[in-house]
Design an enzyme around this catalytic site. Structure first.
Site, PDB file in Angstrom:
ATOM      1  N   GLU A 173      49.093  33.448  51.883  1.00  0.00           N
ATOM      2  CA  GLU A 173      50.408  33.208  51.267  1.00  0.00           C
ATOM      3  C   GLU A 173      50.220  32.606  49.872  1.00  0.00           C
ATOM      4  O   GLU A 173      49.207  31.965  49.600  1.00  0.00           O
ATOM      5  CB  GLU A 173      51.207  32.265  52.201  1.00  0.00           C
ATOM      6  CG  GLU A 173      52.569  31.846  51.739  1.00  0.00           C
ATOM      7  CD  GLU A 173      53.574  32.979  51.540  1.00  0.00           C
ATOM      8  OE1 GLU A 173      53.298  33.876  50.712  1.00  0.00           O
ATOM      9  OE2 GLU A 173      54.643  32.943  52.170  1.00  0.00           O
ATOM     10  N   ASP A 174      51.200  32.812  49.012  1.00  0.00           N
ATOM     11  CA  ASP A 174      51.111  32.238  47.666  1.00  0.00           C
ATOM     12  C   ASP A 174      51.452  30.754  47.670  1.00  0.00           C
ATOM     13  O   ASP A 174      50.756  29.928  47.095  1.00  0.00           O
ATOM     14  CB  ASP A 174      52.006  33.006  46.675  1.00  0.00           C
ATOM     15  CG  ASP A 174      53.455  33.170  47.147  1.00  0.00           C
ATOM     16  OD1 ASP A 174      53.796  32.706  48.263  1.00  0.00           O
ATOM     17  OD2 ASP A 174      54.255  33.769  46.399  1.00  0.00           O
TER      18      ASP A 174
ATOM     19  N   ASP B 294      56.697  26.118  50.679  1.00  0.00           N
ATOM     20  CA  ASP B 294      57.712  25.258  50.072  1.00  0.00           C
ATOM     21  C   ASP B 294      58.442  24.526  51.210  1.00  0.00           C
ATOM     22  O   ASP B 294      57.961  23.501  51.691  1.00  0.00           O
ATOM     23  CB  ASP B 294      58.617  26.172  49.239  1.00  0.00           C
ATOM     24  CG  ASP B 294      59.640  25.429  48.413  1.00  0.00           C
ATOM     25  OD1 ASP B 294      59.416  24.253  48.111  1.00  0.00           O
ATOM     26  OD2 ASP B 294      60.674  26.021  48.070  1.00  0.00           O
TER      27      ASP B 294
ATOM     28  N   PHE C  68      59.364  24.399  40.135  1.00  0.00           N
ATOM     29  CA  PHE C  68      59.351  25.838  40.335  1.00  0.00           C
ATOM     30  C   PHE C  68      58.269  26.450  39.448  1.00  0.00           C
ATOM     31  O   PHE C  68      58.297  26.295  38.231  1.00  0.00           O
ATOM     32  CB  PHE C  68      60.710  26.460  40.026  1.00  0.00           C
ATOM     33  CG  PHE C  68      60.779  27.894  40.470  1.00  0.00           C
ATOM     34  CD1 PHE C  68      61.023  28.205  41.803  1.00  0.00           C
ATOM     35  CD2 PHE C  68      60.564  28.925  39.574  1.00  0.00           C
ATOM     36  CE1 PHE C  68      61.047  29.519  42.236  1.00  0.00           C
ATOM     37  CE2 PHE C  68      60.592  30.249  39.991  1.00  0.00           C
ATOM     38  CZ  PHE C  68      60.835  30.547  41.321  1.00  0.00           C
TER      39      PHE C  68
ATOM     40  N   ARG D  19      54.785  37.682  36.897  1.00  0.00           N
ATOM     41  CA  ARG D  19      53.698  37.716  37.899  1.00  0.00           C
ATOM     42  C   ARG D  19      52.327  37.916  37.264  1.00  0.00           C
ATOM     43  O   ARG D  19      51.306  37.572  37.840  1.00  0.00           O
ATOM     44  CB  ARG D  19      53.928  38.853  38.909  1.00  0.00           C
ATOM     45  CG  ARG D  19      55.143  38.669  39.796  1.00  0.00           C
ATOM     46  CD  ARG D  19      55.102  39.696  40.926  1.00  0.00           C
ATOM     47  NE  ARG D  19      56.397  39.864  41.575  1.00  0.00           N
ATOM     48  CZ  ARG D  19      56.846  39.136  42.581  1.00  0.00           C
ATOM     49  NH1 ARG D  19      56.117  38.168  43.060  1.00  0.00           N
ATOM     50  NH2 ARG D  19      58.030  39.369  43.122  1.00  0.00           N
TER      51      ARG D  19
HETATM   52  P1  5GP Z   1      59.474  28.579  51.974  1.00  0.00           P
HETATM   53  O1  5GP Z   1      59.975  29.466  53.058  1.00  0.00           O
HETATM   54  O2  5GP Z   1      58.228  27.814  52.341  1.00  0.00           O
HETATM   55  O3  5GP Z   1      60.560  27.667  51.462  1.00  0.00           O
HETATM   56  O4  5GP Z   1      59.181  29.475  50.726  1.00  0.00           O
HETATM   57  C1  5GP Z   1      58.127  30.331  50.642  1.00  0.00           C
HETATM   58  C2  5GP Z   1      58.385  31.385  49.592  1.00  0.00           C
HETATM   59  O5  5GP Z   1      59.323  30.953  48.592  1.00  0.00           O
HETATM   60  C3  5GP Z   1      57.124  31.695  48.827  1.00  0.00           C
HETATM   61  O6  5GP Z   1      56.365  32.698  49.464  1.00  0.00           O
HETATM   62  C4  5GP Z   1      57.652  32.124  47.477  1.00  0.00           C
HETATM   63  O7  5GP Z   1      57.970  33.485  47.511  1.00  0.00           O
HETATM   64  C5  5GP Z   1      58.923  31.320  47.311  1.00  0.00           C
HETATM   65  N1  5GP Z   1      58.707  30.109  46.493  1.00  0.00           N
HETATM   66  C6  5GP Z   1      58.713  28.831  46.889  1.00  0.00           C
HETATM   67  N2  5GP Z   1      58.480  27.989  45.871  1.00  0.00           N
HETATM   68  C7  5GP Z   1      58.300  28.773  44.787  1.00  0.00           C
HETATM   69  C8  5GP Z   1      57.994  28.490  43.413  1.00  0.00           C
HETATM   70  O8  5GP Z   1      57.823  27.361  42.962  1.00  0.00           O
HETATM   71  N3  5GP Z   1      57.880  29.582  42.606  1.00  0.00           N
HETATM   72  C9  5GP Z   1      58.032  30.869  43.043  1.00  0.00           C
HETATM   73  N4  5GP Z   1      57.904  31.830  42.152  1.00  0.00           N
HETATM   74  N5  5GP Z   1      58.321  31.163  44.325  1.00  0.00           N
HETATM   75  C10 5GP Z   1      58.445  30.119  45.183  1.00  0.00           C
END
Ligand code: 5GP
Length: 176
Positions: free
Chosen positions: A98-99, A102, A151, A164
């Protein structure tokens, strides 16, 4: 459109160094086995591409796409599979790539979904983690960097499908 200003949070060099360390740790942990990497589209594509070139155990890759933020920068909490894997995970040593974690909602859902496909083992590697934003209890097995609640874009991460291709991970600030 509001004008945006970029600030480098993690440079390409720092990212590369950390990915080599992660790959070495993963290669050690899976010695004698072969890995099945599940990349989460689209954000993890760049990370996965670099990571696999430093992993020394045999591996296969496949991709899954889940619903993400769209053009919003706050989590909706709704997770949906938009593109599923093409291969079975039964009996495999699976590592989700995963990238960023959050709120943890996406991985919490994906982990359970993939676990139900009966892999032999299941772990998660994330390049970035924002622990302060967690809404559900989720801890990745391997993490590149813990970062503050900002972010970020670049190195696969987008803002409204842009940025990207940046080599560095940057913070995007509105100038107004
Ligand atoms: P979660 O479900 O943990 O809240 O969010 C995961 C997804 O939200 C990540 O795979 C990503 O796509 C997006 N995301 C969360 N924080 C960021 C951020 O700081 N920048 C970007 N570009 N995407 C984020």
């Amino acid at each position: 459109m509001t004008e945006k200003k970029m600030e480098v949070m993690l440079s390409a060099g720092e990212i590369d160094k950390r990915i080599r360390e992660l790959a070495a740790e993963i290669s050690r942990d899976y010695e004698g086995k072969s890995l099945f990497l599940v990349g989460v589209l689209k954000g993890a594509v760049v990370f996965l591409s670099d990571l696999i070139r430093y992993i020394t155990v045999p591996l296969e890759i496949d991709f899954i796409a889940v619903s993400s933020y769209g053009s919003d920068t706050t989590s909706s909490g709704i997770v949906r599979i938009q593109k599923d894997l093409e291969q079975s995970l039964k009996g495999k040593d699976v590592l989700i790539v995963e990238d960023i974690v959050d709120t943890g909602l996406t991985l919490n859902y994906l982990y359970r979904n993939i676990q139900s496909r009966q892999p032999d083992s299941l772990k998660v590697v994330t390049l970035l983690d924002k622990p302060d934003r967690r809404k559900v209890d989720f801890n990745p097995d391997y993490c590149g960097f813990a970062i503050p609640d900002r972010f970020v874009i670049g190195y696969g991460l987008d803002y409204d499908e842009n940025y990207r291709q940046l080599a560095d991970i940057c913070v995007l600030n509105s100038t107004d």
